[in-house]
Design a protein around this motif. Structure first.
Motif, short mmCIF file in Angstrom:
data_model
loop_
_atom_site.label_atom_id
_atom_site.label_comp_id
_atom_site.label_asym_id
_atom_site.label_seq_id
_atom_site.Cartn_x
_atom_site.Cartn_y
_atom_site.Cartn_z
N GLY A 123 39.15 23.77 32.91
CA GLY A 123 38.28 23.60 31.76
C GLY A 123 36.87 24.13 31.98
N ARG A 124 36.69 24.95 32.98
CA ARG A 124 35.37 25.50 33.31
C ARG A 124 35.27 26.93 32.77
N THR A 125 35.24 27.00 31.45
CA THR A 125 35.27 28.29 30.76
C THR A 125 34.07 29.17 31.13
N ASP A 126 32.90 28.57 31.23
CA ASP A 126 31.72 29.37 31.57
C ASP A 126 31.84 29.99 32.96
N ASP A 127 32.37 29.23 33.91
CA ASP A 127 32.56 29.77 35.26
C ASP A 127 33.62 30.87 35.25
N ALA A 128 34.68 30.68 34.48
CA ALA A 128 35.73 31.69 34.38
C ALA A 128 35.17 32.97 33.77
N THR A 129 34.43 32.83 32.69
CA THR A 129 33.82 33.99 32.04
C THR A 129 32.89 34.72 32.99
N GLY A 130 32.10 33.96 33.74
CA GLY A 130 31.20 34.57 34.72
C GLY A 130 31.96 35.33 35.79
N MET A 131 33.08 34.77 36.24
CA MET A 131 33.88 35.44 37.26
C MET A 131 34.48 36.73 36.71
N PHE A 132 34.99 36.68 35.48
CA PHE A 132 35.57 37.88 34.88
C PHE A 132 34.49 38.93 34.61
N ARG A 133 33.30 38.52 34.23
CA ARG A 133 32.20 39.48 34.03
C ARG A 133 31.82 40.12 35.36
N SER A 134 31.77 39.29 36.40
CA SER A 134 31.45 39.81 37.72
C SER A 134 32.46 40.88 38.14
N ALA A 135 33.73 40.61 37.90
CA ALA A 135 34.77 41.58 38.25
C ALA A 135 34.62 42.85 37.42
N ARG A 136 34.34 42.68 36.14
CA ARG A 136 34.18 43.85 35.25
C ARG A 136 33.05 44.76 35.74
N ASP A 137 32.02 44.15 36.32
CA ASP A 137 30.84 44.90 36.72
C ASP A 137 30.87 45.36 38.18
N ARG A 138 31.92 45.03 38.91
CA ARG A 138 32.02 45.41 40.33
C ARG A 138 32.37 46.88 40.46
N GLY A 139 31.46 47.64 41.01
CA GLY A 139 31.69 49.07 41.18
C GLY A 139 32.75 49.38 42.23
N ASN A 140 33.08 48.38 43.07
CA ASN A 140 34.07 48.66 44.12
C ASN A 140 35.50 48.39 43.65
N LEU A 141 35.67 47.91 42.42
CA LEU A 141 37.01 47.76 41.86
C LEU A 141 37.38 49.04 41.12
N PRO A 142 38.65 49.41 41.16
CA PRO A 142 39.06 50.61 40.41
C PRO A 142 38.77 50.45 38.92
N GLN A 143 38.43 51.55 38.29
CA GLN A 143 38.08 51.54 36.87
C GLN A 143 39.15 50.87 36.00
N PRO A 144 40.45 51.13 36.23
CA PRO A 144 41.46 50.45 35.38
C PRO A 144 41.41 48.92 35.50
N GLU A 145 41.12 48.41 36.69
CA GLU A 145 41.00 46.95 36.84
C GLU A 145 39.77 46.43 36.11
N ARG A 146 38.66 47.15 36.22
CA ARG A 146 37.44 46.73 35.51
C ARG A 146 37.68 46.74 34.01
N GLU A 147 38.43 47.74 33.54
CA GLU A 147 38.75 47.83 32.11
C GLU A 147 39.60 46.64 31.68
N ASN A 148 40.54 46.22 32.52
CA ASN A 148 41.35 45.04 32.20
C ASN A 148 40.49 43.80 32.04
N PHE A 149 39.50 43.64 32.90
CA PHE A 149 38.60 42.49 32.78
C PHE A 149 37.75 42.59 31.50
N ARG A 150 37.34 43.81 31.15
CA ARG A 150 36.58 44.00 29.91
C ARG A 150 37.42 43.57 28.71
#
Length: 80
Positions: A43-70
């Protein structure tokens, strides 16, 4: 016989390990997905959203993975 039930203690240990991996900036999208999913289940939606945003913005993740988080974040924002 071993149980397939994952208890709270086991989940807390997993959260600790996953957070450590995030701090180490590992290039594995699954780490961010697992941690975000645990947050959602708790039930920690804000923390989940923050984690997914962090992943979306990680330059060391492949672009397709960042796109999935977006895409995931967009669906969350739309309430889908």
């Amino acid at each position: 016989m071993p149980s397939t039930f994952i208890n709270e203690e086991t989940t807390n240990e997993a959260v600790w390990v996953l957070r450590e991996m995030v701090q180490l900036n590992v290039p594995y999208g699954d780490v961010y997905m697992l941690l975000g999913t645990i947050f959602l289940e708790r039930g920690r939606t804000d923390d989940a959203t923050g984690m997914f945003r962090s992943a979306r913005d990680r330059g060391n993740l492949p672009q397709p993975e960042r796109e999935n988080f977006r895409i995931l974040l967009r669906h969350m924002e739309q309430g889908s």
